[in-house]
Design a protein around this motif. Structure first.
Motif, PDB file in Angstrom:
ATOM      1  N   GLU A  95       0.827  -1.206   0.000  1.00 48.98           N
ATOM      2  CA  GLU A  95       0.000   0.000   0.000  1.00 48.98           C
ATOM      3  C   GLU A  95       0.865   1.260   0.000  1.00 48.98           C
ATOM      4  O   GLU A  95       0.516   2.262  -0.637  1.00 48.98           O
ATOM      5  CB  GLU A  95      -0.943  -0.031   1.207  1.00 48.98           C
ATOM      6  N   GLY A 108      -8.071  -3.149  -3.210  1.00 51.03           N
ATOM      7  CA  GLY A 108      -9.373  -3.080  -2.549  1.00 51.03           C
ATOM      8  C   GLY A 108     -10.473  -2.905  -3.577  1.00 51.03           C
ATOM      9  O   GLY A 108     -10.484  -3.544  -4.621  1.00 51.03           O
ATOM     10  N   LYS A 161     -11.868  -1.468   2.801  1.00 53.89           N
ATOM     11  CA  LYS A 161     -11.261  -0.657   1.746  1.00 53.89           C
ATOM     12  C   LYS A 161     -12.296   0.231   1.074  1.00 53.89           C
ATOM     13  O   LYS A 161     -11.983   1.332   0.623  1.00 53.89           O
ATOM     14  CB  LYS A 161     -10.598  -1.565   0.700  1.00 53.89           C
TER      15      LYS A 161
END
Length: 717
Positions: A265, A365, A575
């Protein structure tokens, strides 16, 4: 007596002018003090004067200089400045590479005059850095940290870079990270190619990987802060693809799946482009986390790569196939297997581009969020002069003779999965399709080898069904396979099945001129001579397919497929910021008595933390502890650390100390530097001047106690 005389002579000018002999005596005393007893007398006072003060007054006194010059010129030059003498002594020791003498001379000088000039101090640190002895390297690190507190102007970037690399090479990851963090606090870093080497050495060990991953998180935080403020230094701080690859690969090797997800991420947030190595490592992290939907988003891009990259993406298909099996999705697994056996030679070999292709964006996500994270990938980009060698596991998909092939383990999973649900005909269709797609001699024996494995396991009905399916599809097998099954029927005294098979063989024209008794006799006498008549397993593997089938039946899934479904839903909902749906999914798991996993709680903690809902994490922490007490859950270090940081950010210091206690109990490494930095960033002034006696309430008094305990633990004065 000598000290008193020296004080009287040097402090009183009139006395020294009148009595030059007394000066010579005092000078001799001082010389002996500085030469032979330097360390012994340092810090002792001559009444209200220290040695350095007395010596300074003597040196500045013109009367004393005049007298001394006329009496002992060969000695007075030396006696004129112990500063110069000690510097020469230190420089000589450095030139001769005598570290014991270097350290002694440095201490002598420092105790009298403080730290030497910048250039000489740099030489000192460099000399210690060149040593392979951890003793001297640790002294160099300690000295840097001391200078940082007292006289930080002495610290030069080049010196710190050399020291950090030397520490990392000696597997002293903790001191190496301290030096790197000192540099980062000054908003500077080693050149990226040097930082590659430092990180490369650090991630060779598990603790080094913990530290390197946390340091990468701090680099990204610093970069984002500078970038938001449009600071020109942001470009110098921004980590590159190689740094991410080194850390992500180490996360895979040491099973740090949650930390790996966090790094992925950060890669998206900092705008770092993922290359071919990155994608294969990311695939393994998604596999560890059970995130099939996330990995499937990459497939369309990987399927379009040119033929030379086929070997490189073997690991990607291995991970995706593994996830299909974890989700008990045998049909998707079979479709992927057929895709793997496609004609890869038909793919175009793209010309070498002068410019890199534009990156593709893959969402992390939810696909529909405009504000969601998207990672940039270039599937056909590889780093030049890469120092990383990605060694993925070859469990399900192998690479042989320029082609992707299925391992015995993967084949056993497919057969067992279809047999468990009674879809034998689907096994036959899959085997037949593989044989048609592949032009290899090995794969042409695939159906025969599967039937042979079934016979060994006494799955005679299954073996006969596959045999029938092959006949019906117009791809009958050879006589050897029929004879093997006939021998097995005879051994099990399944006479009715034997007669049916013999009839089938005659119809196929395999035993036209032999009676039933003669055929059975041949089977009995030779036992079909398996060692010579049966070909070994179809793929590269030392174990037989039958052995893998036995192993597959014995090994039940550690995690039920339903758990992977629930975990994926919780991850997706957080998410997508669909908090109510995420919580509803978790509660449903509890109602159905489905045991949550570490991944379940990791998704919950990460989700709540991303929304700043730290109080809700305390509730999840209670669930985690109850599961641990019942023996249903073993919490990973990744999760403990994220809990600790979340509670620290939320100001729940009682929970912070509780998590620290659990980590100590399990012998887990704690990165105090990072926790200290986080505290100083968020709570620097918290209860700094408040005493326990001044607390207004019992709650405040208790919280003060935990804050003080934390400050003491991380070393905050």
């Amino acid at each position: 007596m000598a000290l008193a005389l020296a004080r009287e002579v040097l402090v009183q000018p009139r006395f020294t002018v009148r009595y030059s002999l007394g000066f010579r005596v005092a000078a001799t005393v001082l010389r002996n003090i500085f030469i032979n007893h330097n360390r012994e007398f340092i810090g002792k006072n001559f009444g209200t004067y220290q040695i350095s003060d007395v010596y300074y007054r003597w040196y500045q006194n013109p009367y004393l200089q005049k007298i001394s010059t006329s009496t002992h010129p060969e000695r007075i030059c030396w006696e004129g400045s112990s500063h110069a003498v000690l510097l020469r002594k230190l420089e000589t020791a450095l030139k001769d590479h005598q570290l014991d003498e270097v350290w002694e001379s440095f201490n002598d000088f420092k105790n009298l005059y403080g730290f030497p000039m910048v250039s000489l101090f740099g030489k000192l640190i460099n000399e210690l850095s060149y040593s392979s002895d951890p003793h001297w390297l640790q002294k160099a690190c300690d000295l840097v940290l001391l200078v940082l507190k007292e006289e930080s102007g002495l610290l030069q970037s080049d010196t710190l870079i050399k020291l950090s690399l030397s520490l990392a090479r000696s597997q002293m990851s903790i001191p190496a990270s301290m030096i790197l963090r000192v540099m980062l606090e000054k908003e500077t870093l080693p050149p990226m190619n040097v930082l590659w080497l430092v990180v490369l050495h650090m991630v060779k060990t598990e603790i080094g990987t913990y530290i390197a991953s946390n340091f990468l998180v701090q680099i990204c935080d610093c970069f984002q802060h500078l970038n938001v403020n449009k600071n020109d230094r942001a470009k110098l701080i921004k980590p590159d693809t190689m740094i991410f690859n080194l850390v992500l690969d180490a996360c895979v090797r040491f099973k740090l799946s949650f930390k790996g997800q966090q790094i992925i991420e950060l890669m998206s947030q900092t705008g770092v482009v993922a290359d071919a190595h990155s994608i294969t490592i990311i695939a393994q992290i998604h596999e560890m986390n059970g995130q099939r939907d996330e990995l499937k988003k990459f497939k369309d891009h990987i399927d379009r790569v040119s033929a030379p990259f086929l070997f490189h993406y073997r690991q990607f298909y291995d991970s995706l196939l593994s996830l299909h099996f974890k989700f008990n999705d045998i049909d998707s697994a079979a479709n992927l297997v057929l895709y793997i056996y496609r004609d890869w030679k038909s793919l175009p070999i793209q010309n070498v581009r002068k410019e890199l292709p534009k990156p593709h964006f893959v969402p992390l996500g939810s696909d529909n969020l405009k504000t969601g994270l998207k990672i940039q990938i270039v599937p056909e980009m590889l780093q030049k002069d890469s120092i990383l060698k990605v060694e993925g596991k070859q469990e399900l998909v192998t690479f042989r003779n320029g082609k992707l092939t299925l391992s015995n383990k993967a084949l056993a999973k497919l057969i067992n999965g279809y047999k468990r649900v009674g879809k034998i005909s689907d096994i036959s269709k899959l085997l037949l399709s593989i044989q048609k797609k592949s032009h290899s001699l090995v794969e042409s024996r695939l159906c025969s080898d599967v039937i042979d494995a079934c016979i060994k396991l006494r799955w005679l009905e299954t073996a006969h069904d596959i045999l029938d399916d092959m006949e019906s599809a117009g791809a009958p097998l050879g006589c050897t396979t029929y004879l093997s099954l006939l021998a097995a029927y005879d051994k099990e005294k399944m006479f009715r099945e034997s007669k049916a098979l013999l009839k089938q063989m005659r119809k196929a024209g395999l035993v036209l001129n032999l009676s039933d008794e003669m055929v059975i006799s041949i089977c009995r006498s030779e036992a079909v001579n398996k060692n010579s008549m049966l070909v070994s397993s179809t793929v590269i593997s030392e174990s037989d397919l039958a052995e893998f089938l036995v192993r597959e039946m014995r090994e039940e899934n550690a995690v039920p497929p339903m758990v992977y479904e629930f975990n994926s839903s919780i991850y997706f909902f957080f998410k997508a910021k669909m908090l109510a749906d995420a919580l509803k999914t978790y509660r449903r798991m509890q109602e159905m008595k489905i045991q949550p996993t570490v991944q379940t709680f990791s998704n919950l903690v990460c989700g709540y933390s991303s929304l700043g809902m730290y109080r809700d994490i305390t509730i999840i922490w209670g669930d985690i502890k109850r599961n641990m007490e019942r023996g249903n859950l073993v919490v990973s270090r990744d999760l403990y650390e994220f809990l600790l940081l979340s509670f620290l950010r939320g100001g729940y210091f009682e929970r912070v100390m509780e998590v620290i206690g659990y980590m100590k109990e399990h012998g887990m490494y704690t990165d105090k530097w990072m926790y200290k930095s986080e505290f100083l960033k968020l709570h620097m002034s918290l209860y700094r001047r408040l005493k326990a006696s001044k607390a207004r309430t019992d709650a405040q008094s208790k919280r003060l106690e935990y804050v003080q305990a934390f400050r003491k633990w991380v070393g905050i004065d």
